[in-house]
Write a protein that holds these residues in place. Structure first.
Motif, PDB file in Angstrom:
ATOM      1  N   GLU A 225       0.816  -1.210   0.000  1.00 56.10           N
ATOM      2  CA  GLU A 225       0.000   0.000   0.000  1.00 56.10           C
ATOM      3  C   GLU A 225       0.855   1.268   0.000  1.00 56.10           C
ATOM      4  OE1 GLU A 225      -3.296   2.233  -0.441  1.00 56.10           O
ATOM      5  OE2 GLU A 225      -3.067   0.054  -0.661  1.00 56.10           O
ATOM      6  N   GLN A 228       1.725   1.731  -3.570  1.00 57.73           N
ATOM      7  CA  GLN A 228       0.576   2.119  -4.393  1.00 57.73           C
ATOM      8  C   GLN A 228       0.210   3.588  -4.147  1.00 57.73           C
ATOM      9  OE1 GLN A 228       0.547  -1.294  -6.392  1.00 57.73           O
ATOM     10  NE2 GLN A 228      -0.990   0.252  -6.769  1.00 57.73           N
ATOM     11  N   ARG A 240      -5.233  -0.384 -10.161  1.00 57.61           N
ATOM     12  CA  ARG A 240      -4.292  -0.731  -9.086  1.00 57.61           C
ATOM     13  C   ARG A 240      -3.741  -2.132  -9.372  1.00 57.61           C
ATOM     14  NH1 ARG A 240      -4.259   1.406  -3.776  1.00 57.61           N
ATOM     15  NH2 ARG A 240      -4.327  -0.715  -2.961  1.00 57.61           N
ATOM     16  N   ASP A 257      -7.313 -10.854   0.119  1.00 54.96           N
ATOM     17  CA  ASP A 257      -8.584 -10.356   0.640  1.00 54.96           C
ATOM     18  C   ASP A 257      -8.485  -8.895   1.078  1.00 54.96           C
ATOM     19  OD1 ASP A 257      -9.755 -12.836   0.251  1.00 54.96           O
ATOM     20  OD2 ASP A 257      -9.483 -13.489   2.328  1.00 54.96           O
ATOM     21  N   ARG A 258      -7.308  -8.488   1.560  1.00 53.54           N
ATOM     22  CA  ARG A 258      -7.178  -7.175   2.185  1.00 53.54           C
ATOM     23  C   ARG A 258      -6.414  -6.138   1.363  1.00 53.54           C
ATOM     24  NH1 ARG A 258      -4.963  -7.948   8.161  1.00 53.54           N
ATOM     25  NH2 ARG A 258      -5.010  -5.676   7.956  1.00 53.54           N
ATOM     26  N   SER A 259      -5.807  -6.533   0.259  1.00 52.46           N
ATOM     27  CA  SER A 259      -4.896  -5.619  -0.441  1.00 52.46           C
ATOM     28  C   SER A 259      -5.581  -4.662  -1.412  1.00 52.46           C
ATOM     29  CB  SER A 259      -3.818  -6.409  -1.186  1.00 52.46           C
ATOM     30  OG  SER A 259      -4.404  -7.358  -2.057  1.00 52.46           O
ATOM     31  N   ASN A 260      -6.852  -4.861  -1.717  1.00 51.26           N
ATOM     32  CA  ASN A 260      -7.617  -3.911  -2.536  1.00 51.26           C
ATOM     33  C   ASN A 260      -6.944  -3.632  -3.878  1.00 51.26           C
ATOM     34  OD1 ASN A 260      -9.756  -2.161  -3.107  1.00 51.26           O
ATOM     35  ND2 ASN A 260      -8.649  -0.391  -2.296  1.00 51.26           N
ATOM     36  N   LEU A 261      -6.576  -4.694  -4.581  1.00 52.04           N
ATOM     37  CA  LEU A 261      -5.923  -4.565  -5.879  1.00 52.04           C
ATOM     38  C   LEU A 261      -6.888  -4.957  -6.989  1.00 52.04           C
ATOM     39  CD1 LEU A 261      -2.585  -6.317  -4.872  1.00 52.04           C
ATOM     40  CD2 LEU A 261      -2.863  -3.855  -5.323  1.00 52.04           C
ATOM     41  N   ASP A 262      -6.771  -4.290  -8.127  1.00 52.87           N
ATOM     42  CA  ASP A 262      -7.573  -4.678  -9.291  1.00 52.87           C
ATOM     43  C   ASP A 262      -7.003  -5.930  -9.951  1.00 52.87           C
ATOM     44  OD1 ASP A 262      -9.415  -2.487  -9.161  1.00 52.87           O
ATOM     45  OD2 ASP A 262      -7.830  -1.194  -9.962  1.00 52.87           O
TER      46      ASP A 262
END
Length: 325
Positions: A225, A228, A240, A257-262
Motif C-alpha cells: 500500500e 501504491q 491498481r 482479501d485485504r490488499s484492494n488490488l484490481d
C-alpha cells in the motif's frame, strides 16, 4: 527428468506445445534489456540483448495478440471468456533500460506493456539489496579478490541485511552513492511519467523489494500500500496493479482479501490460481542458461502440458498457512 523433457520439447513445434498446454493467455516478463554487462545485474542472471529481446517479441507476436492492462482487466472481470490467444507483457524493478532501450522497441512493434515499480528506487535514491550484492560481487571480481565464501555470503543476504551490505561496500571502496549518481540504474520520475504518456501502464512492485514470504501479513500489506499510494501521488493510476517482488510463493489468501488490488501478478510460469480470479501467474523470460526464445517457450509450454496432465497446473492457496501479523 527435466533434461529429458527439454529434449522432447525441442523435437516438436511451438504451436504443438501451445495447443497441448492450452496456453490461450500468456504473460511473459523481463527485468532489463542491455547491450553490455551491468555490474549490478550481470551476476544475478544473463542479460538479454536488444537484438534477442526484439527477436523474442516477434516470436511471441506470431503466436499471440498483444493486449494492454485495461483489456486484460476487462477480460478478467468478464470471467475470462474464450478469445483469440493473447499476451500481456510486463517488466519488473523499474530499471533504466525500461525507458532507454525497451520502450522504443515496444513502440516500434506496437506492443503495450506494464512496468512494475518500486517507489524507493525511483530517481536513484537507493540501490535494491540484490543489486547491491551484485555490485559488490562485480567490484571484488574486478579487483581479483573475490573468494568463494564472498559470493555465498553476498547472494544469501536478504532484505534485512541491506545495512550490512552497504557497510561491506564502504569497506572495499565500492561507492554506492557514486554508482547511483553516475550509472543511474533506475528510472527517473520524469522517465516514469514519460512511459505513461507513451501509453504504457505503471504498477506497483512493493516499496523496496522484500521477499514477501518472510514478512508478516501486516508488513506485506504495508509494503504494497505504501508503494501504491506513492504511485498515485506521482501518476494517474486508473488500475491498481501489483506484481510480487521475487515470488508470491507462500503468500496466503488473507493478503489478497485485504490488499484492494484490481490485478496482481506472480511469477510461477504456466500455472493458474484455483481461488483467485484477479491474480495471474507470469512466465520469467530471463533464465540462467542462454537459449533462444523459441527454445525457452517450447520448454515452458511442454512443462505446462506435463503439469496439466498430472493435475498440477493450478495453485491452491488453501494449503498455504495463514501468516500471523
Amino acid at each position: 527428468m527435466k533434461k529429458g523433457l527439454d529434449q522432447l520439447a525441442q523435437a516438436f513445434s511451438l504451436s504443438f506445445w501451445q495447443e497441448k498446454a492450452k496456453v490461450a493467455a500468456f504473460f511473459p516478463f523481463y527485468h532489463a534489456v542491455e547491450a553490455e554487462p551491468q555490474p549490478h545485474i550481470s551476476p544475478l542472471y544473463p542479460l538479454i540483448s536488444p537484438q534477442q529481446f526484439e527477436a523474442e517479441l516477434k516470436l511471441i507476436l506470431a503466436h499471440f495478440e498483444p493486449i494492454d492492462l485495461g483489456e486484460l482487466l476487462a477480460w478478467v472481470e468478464a470471467g475470462r471468456p474464450a478469445r483469440k490467444p493473447f499476451f500481456h507483457l510486463s517488466f519488473d524493478d523499474g530499471l533504466s533500460s525500461c525507458y532507454h532501450v525497451i520502450a522504443p522497441i515496444l513502440l516500434r512493434l506496437g506492443v503495450p506493456a506494464t512496468f512494475f515499480i518500486n517507489g524507493a528506487f525511483i530517481d536513484n535514491k537507493r540501490l535494491m539489496f540484490r543489486h547491491l550484492a551484485a555490485l559488490i560481487y562485480s567490484h571484488l571480481a574486478a579487483q581479483k579478490v573475490l573468494a568463494p565464501k564472498d559470493a555465498k555470503l553476498l547472494f544469501s543476504a536478504g532484505h534485512a541485511q541491506e545495512a550490512e551490505l552497504l557497510a561491506w561496500a564502504d569497506r572495499i571502496g565500492c561507492s554506492v552513492p557514486d554508482f547511483l549518481v553516475q550509472k543511474q540504474p533506475y528510472l527517473k520520475l520524469e522517465e516514469l511519467r514519460a512511459l505513461q504518456t507513451m501509453g504504457f501502464s505503471i504498477g506497483g512492485h512493493s516499496w523496496d523489494h522484500p521477499l514477501y514470504k518472510k514478512l508478516s501479513l501486516e508488513e506485506q500489506l504495508l509494503q504494497t500500500e505504501k508503494n501504491q499510494q506513492q504511485l498515485a501521488l506521482w501518476l494517474r493510476q486508473p488500475i491498481r496493479a501489483f506484481a510480487f517482488p521475487f515470488t508470491d510463493h507462500e503468500v496466503g489468501l488473507d493478503f489478497f482479501d485485504r490488499s484492494n488490488l484490481d490485478l496482481s501478478f506472480g511469477g510461477a510460469g504456466i500455472k493458474e490460481e484455483m481461488q483467485l480470479g484477479r491474480h495471474i501467474q507470469r512466465f520469467p523470460m530471463e533464465e540462467m542458461r542462454i537459449r533462444s526464445g523459441e527454445q525457452k517457450l517450447k520448454s515452458a509450454f511442454a512443462y505446462g502440458s506435463l503439469l496439466r496432465s498430472l493435475g498440477k497446473s493450478k495453485i491452491d492457496r488453501r494449503k498455504t498457512a495463514r501468516r500471523l501479523s
